[in-house]
Design a protein around this motif. Structure first.
Motif, PDB file in Angstrom:
ATOM      1  N   ILE A  80      67.002  74.254  16.859  1.00 23.07           N
ATOM      2  CA  ILE A  80      67.699  75.266  16.054  1.00 23.07           C
ATOM      3  C   ILE A  80      67.722  76.672  16.693  1.00 23.07           C
ATOM      4  CG2 ILE A  80      67.687  76.477  13.828  1.00 23.07           C
ATOM      5  CD1 ILE A  80      66.947  73.925  12.469  1.00 23.07           C
ATOM      6  N   PRO A  82      68.857  62.383   7.323  1.00 23.47           N
ATOM      7  CA  PRO A  82      70.310  62.167   7.231  1.00 23.47           C
ATOM      8  C   PRO A  82      71.049  62.513   8.520  1.00 23.47           C
ATOM      9  CG  PRO A  82      69.660  64.150   6.005  1.00 23.47           C
ATOM     10  CD  PRO A  82      68.405  63.503   6.481  1.00 23.47           C
ATOM     11  N   ARG A 126      59.036  80.764   7.547  1.00 26.09           N
ATOM     12  CA  ARG A 126      58.082  79.879   8.233  1.00 26.09           C
ATOM     13  C   ARG A 126      58.814  79.423   9.478  1.00 26.09           C
ATOM     14  NH1 ARG A 126      57.767  77.198   2.821  1.00 26.09           N
ATOM     15  NH2 ARG A 126      59.367  78.782   2.569  1.00 26.09           N
ATOM     16  N   THR A 127      58.533  80.117  10.554  1.00 31.30           N
ATOM     17  CA  THR A 127      59.324  79.911  11.763  1.00 31.30           C
ATOM     18  C   THR A 127      58.920  78.625  12.490  1.00 31.30           C
ATOM     19  OG1 THR A 127      57.808  81.333  12.923  1.00 31.30           O
ATOM     20  CG2 THR A 127      59.798  82.366  12.078  1.00 31.30           C
ATOM     21  N   GLY A 128      59.521  78.420  13.656  1.00 33.26           N
ATOM     22  CA  GLY A 128      59.336  77.166  14.378  1.00 33.26           C
ATOM     23  C   GLY A 128      57.886  76.893  14.750  1.00 33.26           C
ATOM     24  N   THR A 169      61.263  68.062   4.921  1.00 37.64           N
ATOM     25  CA  THR A 169      62.707  68.192   4.713  1.00 37.64           C
ATOM     26  C   THR A 169      63.205  69.633   4.839  1.00 37.64           C
ATOM     27  OG1 THR A 169      62.215  68.168   2.356  1.00 37.64           O
ATOM     28  CG2 THR A 169      63.048  66.130   3.284  1.00 37.64           C
ATOM     29  N   ILE A 219      58.800  74.195   6.589  1.00 36.55           N
ATOM     30  CA  ILE A 219      59.387  74.984   5.494  1.00 36.55           C
ATOM     31  C   ILE A 219      59.300  74.241   4.159  1.00 36.55           C
ATOM     32  CG2 ILE A 219      61.559  76.041   4.689  1.00 36.55           C
ATOM     33  CD1 ILE A 219      62.265  76.786   7.453  1.00 36.55           C
ATOM     34  N   ALA A 236      66.280  61.364   1.379  1.00 38.53           N
ATOM     35  CA  ALA A 236      65.382  61.101   0.250  1.00 38.53           C
ATOM     36  C   ALA A 236      66.058  61.605  -1.010  1.00 38.53           C
ATOM     37  CB  ALA A 236      64.067  61.832   0.467  1.00 38.53           C
ATOM     38  N   LYS A 253      62.903  83.004  26.505  1.00 37.99           N
ATOM     39  CA  LYS A 253      63.608  82.246  25.455  1.00 37.99           C
ATOM     40  C   LYS A 253      64.283  81.005  26.059  1.00 37.99           C
ATOM     41  CE  LYS A 253      65.764  82.208  21.293  1.00 37.99           C
ATOM     42  NZ  LYS A 253      65.155  82.277  19.998  1.00 37.99           N
ATOM     43  N   GLY A 308      62.620  63.760   7.142  1.00 39.18           N
ATOM     44  CA  GLY A 308      63.146  64.883   7.925  1.00 39.18           C
ATOM     45  C   GLY A 308      62.773  64.748   9.382  1.00 39.18           C
ATOM     46  N   ALA A 309      63.729  65.081  10.244  1.00 34.17           N
ATOM     47  CA  ALA A 309      63.481  65.022  11.689  1.00 34.17           C
ATOM     48  C   ALA A 309      63.843  66.358  12.330  1.00 34.17           C
ATOM     49  CB  ALA A 309      64.280  63.880  12.313  1.00 34.17           C
ATOM     50  N   GLY A 310      63.446  67.431  11.645  1.00 26.16           N
ATOM     51  CA  GLY A 310      63.583  68.769  12.225  1.00 26.16           C
ATOM     52  C   GLY A 310      62.336  69.044  13.046  1.00 26.16           C
ATOM     53  N   ILE A 311      62.028  70.323  13.240  1.00 29.78           N
ATOM     54  CA  ILE A 311      60.878  70.650  14.077  1.00 29.78           C
ATOM     55  C   ILE A 311      59.618  69.989  13.518  1.00 29.78           C
ATOM     56  CG2 ILE A 311      59.370  72.541  14.877  1.00 29.78           C
ATOM     57  CD1 ILE A 311      61.852  74.248  15.241  1.00 29.78           C
ATOM     58  N   SER A 312      59.332  70.164  12.223  1.00 33.76           N
ATOM     59  CA  SER A 312      58.054  69.646  11.713  1.00 33.76           C
ATOM     60  C   SER A 312      58.044  68.114  11.613  1.00 33.76           C
ATOM     61  CB  SER A 312      57.662  70.306  10.391  1.00 33.76           C
ATOM     62  OG  SER A 312      58.683  70.198   9.461  1.00 33.76           O
ATOM     63  N   VAL A 358      74.948  80.381  11.283  1.00 32.88           N
ATOM     64  CA  VAL A 358      74.530  79.742  12.542  1.00 32.88           C
ATOM     65  C   VAL A 358      73.316  78.840  12.287  1.00 32.88           C
ATOM     66  CG1 VAL A 358      75.462  81.436  14.171  1.00 32.88           C
ATOM     67  CG2 VAL A 358      73.182  81.806  13.191  1.00 32.88           C
TER      68      VAL A 358
HETATM   69  C1  LIG Z   1      69.694  80.149  13.618  1.00 34.33           C
HETATM   70  C2  LIG Z   1      68.198  80.014  13.555  1.00 34.33           C
HETATM   71  C3  LIG Z   1      67.441  80.481  14.610  1.00 34.33           C
HETATM   72  C4  LIG Z   1      66.059  80.361  14.576  1.00 34.33           C
HETATM   73  N1  LIG Z   1      65.336  80.830  15.617  1.00 34.33           N
HETATM   74  C5  LIG Z   1      64.004  80.678  15.629  1.00 34.33           C
HETATM   75  C6  LIG Z   1      63.233  81.128  16.741  1.00 34.33           C
HETATM   76  O1  LIG Z   1      63.748  81.700  17.693  1.00 34.33           O
HETATM   77  N2  LIG Z   1      61.896  80.920  16.719  1.00 34.33           N
HETATM   78  C7  LIG Z   1      61.293  80.297  15.670  1.00 34.33           C
HETATM   79  O2  LIG Z   1      60.083  80.129  15.701  1.00 34.33           O
HETATM   80  N3  LIG Z   1      61.994  79.864  14.601  1.00 34.33           N
HETATM   81  C8  LIG Z   1      63.325  80.044  14.558  1.00 34.33           C
HETATM   82  N4  LIG Z   1      64.041  79.610  13.479  1.00 34.33           N
HETATM   83  C9  LIG Z   1      63.334  78.951  12.368  1.00 34.33           C
HETATM   84  C10 LIG Z   1      63.083  77.466  12.684  1.00 34.33           C
HETATM   85  O3  LIG Z   1      64.264  76.866  13.080  1.00 34.33           O
HETATM   86  C11 LIG Z   1      62.512  76.803  11.434  1.00 34.33           C
HETATM   87  O4  LIG Z   1      61.292  77.409  11.152  1.00 34.33           O
HETATM   88  C12 LIG Z   1      62.269  75.314  11.627  1.00 34.33           C
HETATM   89  O5  LIG Z   1      63.450  74.665  11.960  1.00 34.33           O
HETATM   90  C13 LIG Z   1      61.656  74.700  10.393  1.00 34.33           C
HETATM   91  O6  LIG Z   1      61.369  73.370  10.648  1.00 34.33           O
HETATM   92  P1  LIG Z   1      61.340  72.264   9.503  1.00 34.33           P
HETATM   93  O7  LIG Z   1      61.117  70.983  10.202  1.00 34.33           O
HETATM   94  O8  LIG Z   1      60.394  72.668   8.441  1.00 34.33           O
HETATM   95  O9  LIG Z   1      62.788  72.291   8.854  1.00 34.33           O
HETATM   96  P2  LIG Z   1      64.174  71.885   9.516  1.00 34.33           P
HETATM   97  O10 LIG Z   1      64.174  72.175  10.966  1.00 34.33           O
HETATM   98  O11 LIG Z   1      65.229  72.514   8.675  1.00 34.33           O
HETATM   99  O12 LIG Z   1      64.248  70.306   9.342  1.00 34.33           O
HETATM  100  C14 LIG Z   1      64.465  69.676   8.115  1.00 34.33           C
HETATM  101  C15 LIG Z   1      64.873  68.236   8.358  1.00 34.33           C
HETATM  102  O13 LIG Z   1      64.932  67.557   7.120  1.00 34.33           O
HETATM  103  C16 LIG Z   1      66.128  66.810   7.070  1.00 34.33           C
HETATM  104  N5  LIG Z   1      66.475  66.630   5.647  1.00 34.33           N
HETATM  105  C17 LIG Z   1      67.127  67.464   4.821  1.00 34.33           C
HETATM  106  N6  LIG Z   1      67.250  66.902   3.613  1.00 34.33           N
HETATM  107  C18 LIG Z   1      66.649  65.701   3.661  1.00 34.33           C
HETATM  108  C19 LIG Z   1      66.457  64.645   2.717  1.00 34.33           C
HETATM  109  N7  LIG Z   1      66.908  64.728   1.454  1.00 34.33           N
HETATM  110  N8  LIG Z   1      65.794  63.540   3.129  1.00 34.33           N
HETATM  111  C20 LIG Z   1      65.332  63.424   4.400  1.00 34.33           C
HETATM  112  N9  LIG Z   1      65.507  64.386   5.319  1.00 34.33           N
HETATM  113  C21 LIG Z   1      66.155  65.505   4.961  1.00 34.33           C
HETATM  114  C22 LIG Z   1      67.117  67.639   7.857  1.00 34.33           C
HETATM  115  O14 LIG Z   1      68.219  66.856   8.278  1.00 34.33           O
HETATM  116  C23 LIG Z   1      66.238  68.066   9.011  1.00 34.33           C
HETATM  117  O15 LIG Z   1      66.165  67.045   9.978  1.00 34.33           O
HETATM  118  C24 LIG Z   1      65.430  79.755  13.457  1.00 34.33           C
HETATM  119  C25 LIG Z   1      66.194  79.298  12.386  1.00 34.33           C
HETATM  120  C26 LIG Z   1      67.578  79.436  12.416  1.00 34.33           C
HETATM  121  C27 LIG Z   1      68.392  78.947  11.245  1.00 34.33           C
END
Ligand SMILES: Cc1cc2nc3c(=O)[nH]c(=O)nc-3n(C[C@H](O)[C@H](O)[C@H](O)COP(=O)(O)OP(=O)(O)OC[C@H]3O[C@@H](n4cnc5c(N)ncnc54)[C@H](O)[C@@H]3O)c2cc1C
Lengths: 512, 45
Positions: free
Chosen positions: A70, A63, A400-402, A147, A374, A106, A490, A36-40, A169
């Motif tokens: 986000i 992927p 579990r926010t950003g 992920t 998350i 994965a 923001k 996963g390459a989201g925030i965490s 969104v």
């Molecule tokens: C519209 C919106 C607004 C938000 N606003 C805020 C805000 O203002 N402040 C705040 O603190 N939080 C906010 N959040 C919450 C914040 O975005 C999440 O807490 C944060 O993105 C979680 O990070 P994460 O890395 O755990 O998950 P994610 O950011 O969801 O990243 C998951 C990653 O895993 C990858 N992945 C998925 N499946 C697989 C797989 N099978 N194999 C490998 N990789 C995979 C995905 O492509 C993605 O790159 C918001 C959320 C949303 C939806």
């Protein structure tokens, strides 16, 4: 390289027992794989790369070829930002920073390897390029599962982004789509049509109410900007028992010289903006322009709309895990999301404590696997669970926010670096019961007309023992503010976090 | 629509000069919460 795990009592999470000895033999190299390459995932990868010498390998599997910020999807969803402003491609950055990247997802976990491969590995499936649909066993010494959630639209009948006039969104693609839907409606209203907009949660157990809250306020402001507000009825629908619960059991906060409950604050904002609300509602079915829901009173009702944005349920990805002999060991790794050092003993709400929440995000069975953000399975909800008269659970799942996602990813990276450097205990800890969070909710876009609701909470998970008179939170650190400054904040966070994610000079000075 | 925010309060909320100082104040306050650190909640055994 060989990793030796000391035997531990599975129920005993003390750091002493978590001793891991890493023996660097002839190959002084560790391979850390991040899913996963989201925030965490991205935070973990960047800190690992910064702190580990080049001989150690950092590989990201995701992927999506782009990194997306986000929180700014809200502004894409009202047409005030373009997707390109909130994302950038990962591969060139990772190449430059010596981080491996596989555009793949994965599929299954093999923490003991198998009969052919002695090292632990993850089975990944490529999603793009020449290797598309090919599988690879990606071996690792340490695995970070980042992920996030699966956006489980399928858990609500008829809820699919862009179908039945209901949008999402949650990703930049969804947000763009939502803006097209909203724009079309605004055009129709300009021609005299009266319309109804419904925004909130699309499932009885949804979380992320904060994102929907931001979106409804932004949409409301855009309707005013387009001079069509009078013709549109705007309604909030959510599984919260009270407004302002946000999946965190609400909060008592200082607001100027007053002390206010979050439900009073949100009620004030909604009334002032002319937004109606339906709460304690578990949406269970979406038809073209009709949302079906059940209330806590056990009634089945419907709400019609011309445009809706409903946050789906978040679930685990349904990963499977297998041992060396190919036996299914999924329950050792997953409980929906990934099992970590939380206390999962089922208990009634009254007996929940902050101590139930994880501190190191390490899997108790396979100690070289971690799950920040998350991706980890929470021990329970934060909000009081509620059940309708028909027995349907209608209450928010824990968010579990950003910020906590970034903090937990960083501490996981720091613990892995420590282990590689020979430390035997995990010294970096960050329980959501001992961590603050800042939530700057956009309430409208614009340098002079914009607004934001800035809320900080400490701790995220209320500690009713430590702060018995203030609903489990420390008042000075739990406060709310409304105004133009919130919008600027923001926007500052948007630019600061994209700068940080691009790993530009001194990026690490910006806190998670 | 029910007016729940007084005209004075709304003026304060939207006045760029007042809000500029609020922006500085909030940035520092938020940084204090964020940089306030984090840790475990369980006693060491
Ligand atoms: C519209 C919106 C607004 C938000 N606003 C805020 C805000 O203002 N402040 C705040 O603190 N939080 C906010 N959040 C919450 C914040 O975005 C999440 O807490 C944060 O993105 C979680 O990070 P994460 O890395 O755990 O998950 P994610 O950011 O969801 O990243 C998951 C990653 O895993 C990858 N992945 C998925 N499946 C697989 C797989 N099978 N194999 C490998 N990789 C995979 C995905 O492509 C993605 O790159 C918001 C959320 C949303 C939806």
């Amino acid at each position: 390289m060989q990793i030796i795990f000391h035997q531990t009592d599975a129920n005993h999470f003390s750091m002493k027992c978590n001793a891991i000895i890493l023996q660097l033999n002839n190959q002084p190299m560790a391979k850390i794989v991040i899913l996963g390459a989201g925030i965490s995932g991205h935070v973990a990868a960047s800190h690992l790369r910064r702190k580990l010498s080049k001989q150690h390998e950092v590989v990201v599997v995701s992927p999506n070829s782009n990194y997306q910020w986000i929180p700014s999807n809200i502004w894409v969803g009202i047409g005030r930002m373009k997707s390109e402003q909130i994302l950038f491609p990962l591969e060139p950055l990772y190449k430059k920073k010596n981080i491996g990247f596989k555009q793949a997802k994965a599929v299954s976990f093999h923490p003991e390897g198998d009969k052919e491969v002695t090292k632990p590995y993850v089975m990944v499936e490529y999603v793009k390029g020449e290797d598309k649909n090919n599988f690879e066993k990606v071996t690792y010494d340490f695995l970070i599962n980042a992920t996030g959630p699966k956006l489980a639209f399928d858990m609500t009948e008829g809820l699919e982004p862009g179908k039945n006039k209901a949008y999402s969104v949650c990703t930049y693609g969804h947000a763009e789509h939502a803006w097209h839907g909203l724009k079309e409606l605004i055009e129709e209203v300009k021609k005299g049509k009266k319309a109804k907009i419904l925004i909130g949660t699309g499932h009885a157990k949804s979380t992320c109410q904060g994102a929907a809250f931001e979106y409804i306020l932004n949409v409301e402001q855009e309707l005013r900007r387009h001079d069509v507000r009078e013709l549109v009825e705007v309604t909030w629908i959510a599984n919260e028992y009270q407004l302002g619960d946000f999946g965190m059991d609400g909060m008592l906060l200082s607001y100027g010289s007053n002390i206010m409950k979050s439900n009073e604050m949100i009620e004030m904002i909604f009334e002032d903006r002319g937004i109606n609300w339906i709460i304690g509602a578990g949406v269970n079915k979406i038809e073209d322009g009709v949302a079906h829901y059940e209330t806590l009173d056990g009634e089945y009702k419907t709400e019609t709309y011309d445009f809706a944005m409903l946050i789906p349920a978040f679930s685990g990805h349904g990963f499977k895990a297998y041992d060396k002999e190919d036996n299914d060991i999924t329950e050792k790794l997953f409980k929906g999301f990934m099992i970590v050092d939380a206390d999962y003993t089922p208990r009634p709400y009254e007996e929940w404590t902050v101590q139930d929440w994880p501190e190191t995000y390490q899997n108790p069975s396979y100690k070289n696997i971690f799950a920040p953000g998350i991706a980890f399975a929470p021990p329970h909800a934060i909000s009081k669970p509620r059940v309708s008269k028909n027995g349907t659970a209608i209450s928010p799942a824990p968010p579990r926010t950003g910020m906590p996602s970034g903090i937990t990813a960083k501490l996981v990276a720091e613990n892995i670096v420590d282990i590689i450097n020979g430390k035997k205990t995990l010294n970096h800890k960050g329980s959501m019961g001992n961590m603050g969070a800042a939530c700057i909710a956009s309430a409208g876009f614009g340098m002079t007309k914009g607004s934001g609701v800035s809320i900080t909470t400490y701790p995220i998970v209320p500690d009713y023992v430590k702060y018995p008179d203030t609903q489990g939170r420390k008042l000075g650190k739990t406060f709310g503010e409304i105004g133009l400054a919130g919008h600027w904040l923001k926007l500052t966070l948007h630019y600061a976090f994209i700068y940080k994610a691009k790993m530009k000079p001194f990026w690490w000075l910006i806190p998670e | 629509m029910t007016q729940r925010i007084s005209k004075t309060k709304r003026f304060i909320m939207m006045n760029p000069v007042i809000q500029f100082f609020k922006y500085i104040y909030l940035s520092i306050k938020i940084l204090v919460v964020v940089a306030g650190g984090h840790g475990g909640t369980r006693n060491k055994v």
